[in-house]
Design a protein around this motif. Structure first.
Motif, PDB file in Angstrom:
ATOM      1  N   MET A   3       0.813  -1.208   0.000  1.00 16.99           N
ATOM      2  CA  MET A   3       0.000   0.000   0.000  1.00 16.99           C
ATOM      3  C   MET A   3       0.847   1.258   0.000  1.00 16.99           C
ATOM      4  SD  MET A   3      -3.229  -0.954   2.430  1.00 16.99           S
ATOM      5  CE  MET A   3      -3.906   0.663   2.108  1.00 16.99           C
ATOM      6  N   SER A   4       1.889   1.293   0.831  1.00 20.43           N
ATOM      7  CA  SER A   4       2.667   2.525   0.928  1.00 20.43           C
ATOM      8  C   SER A   4       3.430   2.776  -0.368  1.00 20.43           C
ATOM      9  CB  SER A   4       3.600   2.499   2.136  1.00 20.43           C
ATOM     10  OG  SER A   4       4.538   1.465   2.023  1.00 20.43           O
ATOM     11  N   THR A   5       3.842   1.712  -1.054  1.00 21.28           N
ATOM     12  CA  THR A   5       4.544   1.920  -2.325  1.00 21.28           C
ATOM     13  C   THR A   5       3.587   2.504  -3.366  1.00 21.28           C
ATOM     14  OG1 THR A   5       5.982   0.049  -1.824  1.00 21.28           O
ATOM     15  CG2 THR A   5       5.949   0.829  -4.106  1.00 21.28           C
ATOM     16  N   MET A   6       2.384   1.963  -3.401  1.00 28.94           N
ATOM     17  CA  MET A   6       1.393   2.547  -4.313  1.00 28.94           C
ATOM     18  C   MET A   6       1.123   4.000  -3.934  1.00 28.94           C
ATOM     19  SD  MET A   6      -1.492  -0.317  -5.190  1.00 28.94           S
ATOM     20  CE  MET A   6      -1.933  -0.742  -3.509  1.00 28.94           C
ATOM     21  N   LEU A   7       0.995   4.235  -2.635  1.00 26.69           N
ATOM     22  CA  LEU A   7       0.739   5.598  -2.159  1.00 26.69           C
ATOM     23  C   LEU A   7       1.833   6.549  -2.634  1.00 26.69           C
ATOM     24  CD1 LEU A   7      -1.667   6.440  -0.470  1.00 26.69           C
ATOM     25  CD2 LEU A   7      -0.194   6.504   1.543  1.00 26.69           C
ATOM     26  N   GLY A   8       3.066   6.044  -2.696  1.00 23.58           N
ATOM     27  CA  GLY A   8       4.187   6.866  -3.155  1.00 23.58           C
ATOM     28  C   GLY A   8       3.963   7.395  -4.570  1.00 23.58           C
ATOM     29  N   TYR A   9       3.218   6.631  -5.356  1.00 23.56           N
ATOM     30  CA  TYR A   9       2.925   7.091  -6.711  1.00 23.56           C
ATOM     31  C   TYR A   9       1.657   7.948  -6.754  1.00 23.56           C
ATOM     32  CZ  TYR A   9       6.587   4.233  -8.734  1.00 23.56           C
ATOM     33  OH  TYR A   9       7.812   3.726  -9.069  1.00 23.56           O
ATOM     34  N   ALA A  10       0.720   7.618  -5.871  1.00 19.79           N
ATOM     35  CA  ALA A  10      -0.567   8.302  -5.914  1.00 19.79           C
ATOM     36  C   ALA A  10      -0.518   9.685  -5.248  1.00 19.79           C
ATOM     37  CB  ALA A  10      -1.639   7.451  -5.228  1.00 19.79           C
ATOM     38  N   LEU A  11       0.216   9.774  -4.137  1.00 20.63           N
ATOM     39  CA  LEU A  11       0.210  11.017  -3.357  1.00 20.63           C
ATOM     40  C   LEU A  11       0.545  12.269  -4.144  1.00 20.63           C
ATOM     41  CD1 LEU A  11       1.523  10.540   0.289  1.00 20.63           C
ATOM     42  CD2 LEU A  11      -0.729  11.270  -0.529  1.00 20.63           C
ATOM     43  N   PRO A  12       1.656  12.284  -4.906  1.00 18.59           N
ATOM     44  CA  PRO A  12       1.984  13.524  -5.623  1.00 18.59           C
ATOM     45  C   PRO A  12       0.844  13.985  -6.526  1.00 18.59           C
ATOM     46  CG  PRO A  12       3.801  11.968  -5.719  1.00 18.59           C
ATOM     47  CD  PRO A  12       2.641  11.233  -5.119  1.00 18.59           C
ATOM     48  N   ASN A  13       0.098  13.040  -7.042  1.00 23.60           N
ATOM     49  CA  ASN A  13      -1.012  13.388  -7.923  1.00 23.60           C
ATOM     50  C   ASN A  13      -2.209  13.940  -7.167  1.00 23.60           C
ATOM     51  OD1 ASN A  13       0.712  12.002  -9.675  1.00 23.60           O
ATOM     52  ND2 ASN A  13      -1.036  11.644 -11.056  1.00 23.60           N
ATOM     53  N   LEU A  14      -2.247  13.671  -5.874  1.00 24.74           N
ATOM     54  CA  LEU A  14      -3.312  14.266  -5.090  1.00 24.74           C
ATOM     55  C   LEU A  14      -3.064  15.754  -4.926  1.00 24.74           C
ATOM     56  CD1 LEU A  14      -4.276  11.949  -2.138  1.00 24.74           C
ATOM     57  CD2 LEU A  14      -5.308  12.213  -4.381  1.00 24.74           C
ATOM     58  N   ILE A  15      -1.797  16.073  -4.725  1.00 26.41           N
ATOM     59  CA  ILE A  15      -1.452  17.478  -4.475  1.00 26.41           C
ATOM     60  C   ILE A  15      -1.543  18.280  -5.769  1.00 26.41           C
ATOM     61  CG2 ILE A  15       0.427  18.988  -3.738  1.00 26.41           C
ATOM     62  CD1 ILE A  15       1.300  16.556  -1.945  1.00 26.41           C
ATOM     63  N   GLN A  16      -1.209  17.657  -6.863  1.00 30.39           N
ATOM     64  CA  GLN A  16      -1.343  18.321  -8.163  1.00 30.39           C
ATOM     65  C   GLN A  16      -2.244  17.469  -9.054  1.00 30.39           C
ATOM     66  OE1 GLN A  16       2.939  18.417  -8.979  1.00 30.39           O
ATOM     67  NE2 GLN A  16       2.935  20.619  -8.514  1.00 30.39           N
ATOM     68  N   PRO A  17      -3.563  17.604  -8.850  1.00 33.00           N
ATOM     69  CA  PRO A  17      -4.508  16.658  -9.472  1.00 33.00           C
ATOM     70  C   PRO A  17      -4.585  16.770 -10.989  1.00 33.00           C
ATOM     71  CG  PRO A  17      -5.534  17.904  -7.682  1.00 33.00           C
ATOM     72  CD  PRO A  17      -4.243  18.579  -8.027  1.00 33.00           C
ATOM     73  N   ASP A  18      -4.052  17.832 -11.559  1.00 35.32           N
ATOM     74  CA  ASP A  18      -4.122  17.970 -13.006  1.00 35.32           C
ATOM     75  C   ASP A  18      -3.112  17.063 -13.702  1.00 35.32           C
ATOM     76  OD1 ASP A  18      -2.873  19.925 -11.339  1.00 35.32           O
ATOM     77  OD2 ASP A  18      -1.933  20.740 -13.148  1.00 35.32           O
ATOM     78  N   LYS A  19      -2.057  16.696 -12.984  1.00 37.36           N
ATOM     79  CA  LYS A  19      -1.103  15.752 -13.572  1.00 37.36           C
ATOM     80  C   LYS A  19      -1.706  14.354 -13.545  1.00 37.36           C
ATOM     81  CE  LYS A  19       3.169  18.237 -12.669  1.00 37.36           C
ATOM     82  NZ  LYS A  19       4.484  18.224 -11.996  1.00 37.36           N
TER      83      LYS A  19
END
Lengths: 217, 217, 217, 217
Positions: free
Chosen positions: A177-193
DNA sequence: AATGAATGAGTCTTCATTCAT
DNA sequence: CATGAATGAAGACTCATTCAT
C-alpha cells in the motif's frame, strides 16, 4: 462543525438517489471545490455559483452541507478496500491460481486505476480523516477490519507456496500500500497531472517483488 | 479563509520570537486543537479557552489566526527536508563514508524520530497542503527542489559503488520515503499511539535493502 | 411575515369558495397545524405533506400562506360576535320575552358550543390578535363596535325590568364573557379535552346570576 | 423552531445574570418587539437595530434567540402564581386573619398590579403557551400544580367560616382569575392603555363577593 | 500587558412563492 | 389541474478581529 453521522456515510449509496441534472451539477461543483479548498473553506454559495444553480437548489436534495460530503464520499469509501478484497476472493474463485507477481500486478493496476479515477474523492477523504476522528475510527472499524482478515489469508497462501517472504502479512500489505501511495500522493497534491498507470504498475511490482519475493533456484 | 502569505511561512522562524509563558500556552493549545480538529474547525475562542488566556492575548503576539499557523509550521517546514539534506552533506564531510545500509539506517532513524517528535505539526502540515494549493506549490519550490539535487548526488554515489540498483534516484527516494510514510501515517491518524522507532527502522531498512540493494557475490 | 390585508379577512367568506376535495384537505391540515404550532412555525411544505398534496396545489386556491389563514379565520370571525347579536335580536322578535336567566342560559350554551366547535380557529385567532395589532384594531372596529350597541340595549331592557343590577352594560357583558372564557381557555391549551357544555353552562349561569342578578322578594 | 428546553425556563433567573448596559438594552428591545410582533416575527437583526447594538452583541450573552425569550419569561413565570401563593401563606402567618373580602381585595390588587407591571411579558407568555405545547405542559406541571394545593386550603378555610359558598375551591379560583382576566385582557391587546387598578379592584371584588360571598344575617 | 465586550461580515439553512412539465 | 424542482430573499448564528479599559 464536525460531521455528526459518520455511520450514515457508510450506509447510503449515491446510486439510490434520483438526481436531476442540476443536482448532479451540485455534486460535480462540490467535488471540485472540496478537493481544491477543503470542505470548510468551501461555502454553499460558492457551490451554488460554480454549479450554476441557486443556493436553495443545493439544499433540495442534500439537506445539509455535510449531506453533500456524504453523497460524495459514501460510494467512494465503499470501494476503497472492499472492492480490493473482493478482487482477492474472485481470484481464488478461479481454478487457475496465478503466481504472486501476476496476482500483485492485477491488484496494483486495479487500485492505481481506482485512485486515479477517484483522485478528488480520495483527497477529500484524507482531509476529512485528518480532521475528524470519528471518521477515521468508523472507517477503520467498518472497512479496514474486514479487509485485513481476507488479505491475510491470501498472503499466507503465497507464503506457504514459498513465493514471498515469511513476514507478518500485515507488514507485507503495508509495503504494497505505501509503495502505491508513493505514486498516488503527488497526484493528489497536483490533481491535473495524470498518473501513468502502466509504468507505475510496472515499477511498483518490480520494487515489491524484489522487496518481498523469493527467487526460486 | 485561505492563507494569504504562504511565502511568509518559510521566512519567519519561531526562534526569533520572544514568547512569554502565556504566548507559549497559546501555541501549545493551537497545536493540539489544529491537529485534532483542523485549522478551520478551531476557533480563536477555543484556543483562548484551552490556553487559559483571553482572546485579546491570543492576538497580541500573533496578529492573525494564520499567524499562529505560521508560527507552528514555519520551524517545522524548515526541518522536514533541509535537515535531512544537511545530514547527507555532513555524511560526506566525514572521511569515513559508510556503506549504503548504514547510511540508510541513519537517515531512516533520524527522520522517523523527527516525524514522531513533530507528529502534530506534520498532521497540520498535511491538512494544509491538501487544502491550500499555494502552500503545496511554495513548499515544493522552496524546499523539495533544493533537496532533490543533493539527494540525487548521494544516490548516484552509491550506484557507482554498485551497492544499489541503477534506477532513477528520484524513484529510489520515493520508495524510501513512502516506506517510512507507511509506518508514520497510522500514527498521524491515532496520535496517541507511539511509534517504535527501533523496530520500525529495522523493518524499513530490511525491506528497502531487499528492494533496491545489490548483493555482492 | 405580518399579514398585510387584514381588511380582506373580514370581507371574504369561505362559503363563496368552490373547494375541491384536495383544497379542503389543505384547509383541514392548516387548521390543525396552525393551531398546534402557530402560523409562523408552520411551513407550507408541512401543510402540503399533512394534506397529502403537492406544494403547488396549496397555492392554486390560496394565493399566499396568508390566504389560507384568511380562509380559516374569515368565517369564524364573522360568527364570533355577530351571531350572538343576531341571537339577541331574534329573541326580541319573539313575543315571549324570557326572563334574564333563561336568556343568559341560551346565550351561554350557544357561545360555549360555538367555542367548543371552533376551538382551533379560536386558538389561531387569539394567536393572531396577540401578534398583529392591525388584526386586533380591525376586529374591534368592525365587529365589536356594532355588537356592543345591540347588547347594551338588551341589558338595559333587563335592568329596567329590575332583573339585574344597574351596572354599566359593558361591565356586565365583560363578566359574562370572562366567566365563559374561564371555562373555554383551558380547553384551548389542551384541545383534546372536551368541554362539558351542559355542566359548564349551569355553573356559569349560577355564578353570573348570583353576581349580577337581583332577587325578587 | 420550537423551544427545546422549556425546563430551563423555570430554572434560570435573570437576577443571576451579569448584564452590561448594552445587554440590558437587548432585553428591553426584545421585550417590546416580541410583545408587539410575536417571537417568530421578530428577527435578531430587528432586535439589534432597536437595541442600538450589533447582532454579535445580541448573541454574546444570550446564546440563541430562544435564550432571550428565556431570560425574559423565566423571572416572570416564577412570579405569576408562586408569589400569589406566597401571599396567601403570609396572610395566614399573621395572627389577624382578615375576612374574605379583605383577603380577596389584597390578592386582586396585588395580581392586577403585577399584570399591569408585566403586561408585555404576560403577552409574550400567552403567545408562547398557545404555540408551544411543551411550554404549556411544563408550566402547568411545575407552577400551577403547587399553587392549587395551597390556594385550595385557603378557600376551604373561608368556607368553614361560612364566608363563601361551598363550591369546589378550583371553581372559585377560576372565577376570581377569569374576572381579573376580563380586566387585564383588553390591556394586553392595547398595551398603551393603562389599567385603573383601584377602580378595577373595586369592581372585581364587588362582583366576586356577590357571586360567591354569603351574606351574614 | 491583559482583558473581554463589541463588531459586522459571512455562513448555513429555511421557506414562501413561481413555473415548466 | 396537479406536480415538485427551482428560486432567492431573509433569518439565525459564528467568529476573526479590534479596542477601550
Amino acid at each position: 462543525m464536525a460531521i455528526n453521522n459518520v455511520e450514515a456515510l457508510f450506509a447510503e449509496s449515491l446510486n439510490e438517489l434520483e438526481l436531476t441534472k442540476k443536482q448532479k451539477s451540485v455534486l460535480r461543483a462540490s467535488l471540485t471545490l472540496f478537493s481544491e479548498q477543503g470542505f470548510d473553506r468551501t461555502s454553499t454559495s460558492d457551490i451554488a455559483r460554480v454549479a450554476g444553480v441557486s443556493e436553495g437548489t443545493v439544499y433540495k436534495q442534500f439537506k445539509t452541507k455535510e449531506g453533500i460530503l456524504k453523497a460524495l464520499l459514501g460510494p467512494f469509501i465503499q470501494q476503497v478496500l472492499p472492492k480490493a478484497a473482493g478482487e482477492f476472493l474472485d481470484t481464488f474463485a478461479n481454478t487457475n491460481v496465478p503466481d504472486f507477481e501476476t496476482f500483485l500486478r492485477r491488484i496494483v493496476a486495479d487500485r492505481l486505476t481506482f485512485f486515479e479515477t477517484n483522485k478528488l474523492q480520495l483527497k477529500i477523504f484524507i482531509q476529512e480523516i485528518l480532521s475528524n476522528s470519528d471518521m477515521a475510527a468508523t472507517f477503520i472499524n467498518k472497512t479496514v477490519g474486514g479487509a485485513i482478515t481476507r488479505i491475510t489469508a491470501v498472503m499466507k497462501f503465497y507464503q506457504q507456496k514459498n513465493e514471498i517472504v515469511d513476514w507478518d502479512p500485515v507488514r507485507i500489505v503495508r509495503y504494497i500500500m505505501s509503495t502505491m501511495l508513493g505514486y498516488a500522493l503527488p497526484n493528489l497534491i497536483q490533481p491535473d497531472k495524470k498518473l501513468n498507470i502502466e509504468q507505475s504498475t510496472d515499477e511498483v511490482v518490480e520494487f515489491i517483488m524484489r522487496g518481498i519475493g523469493i527467487k526460486k533456484s
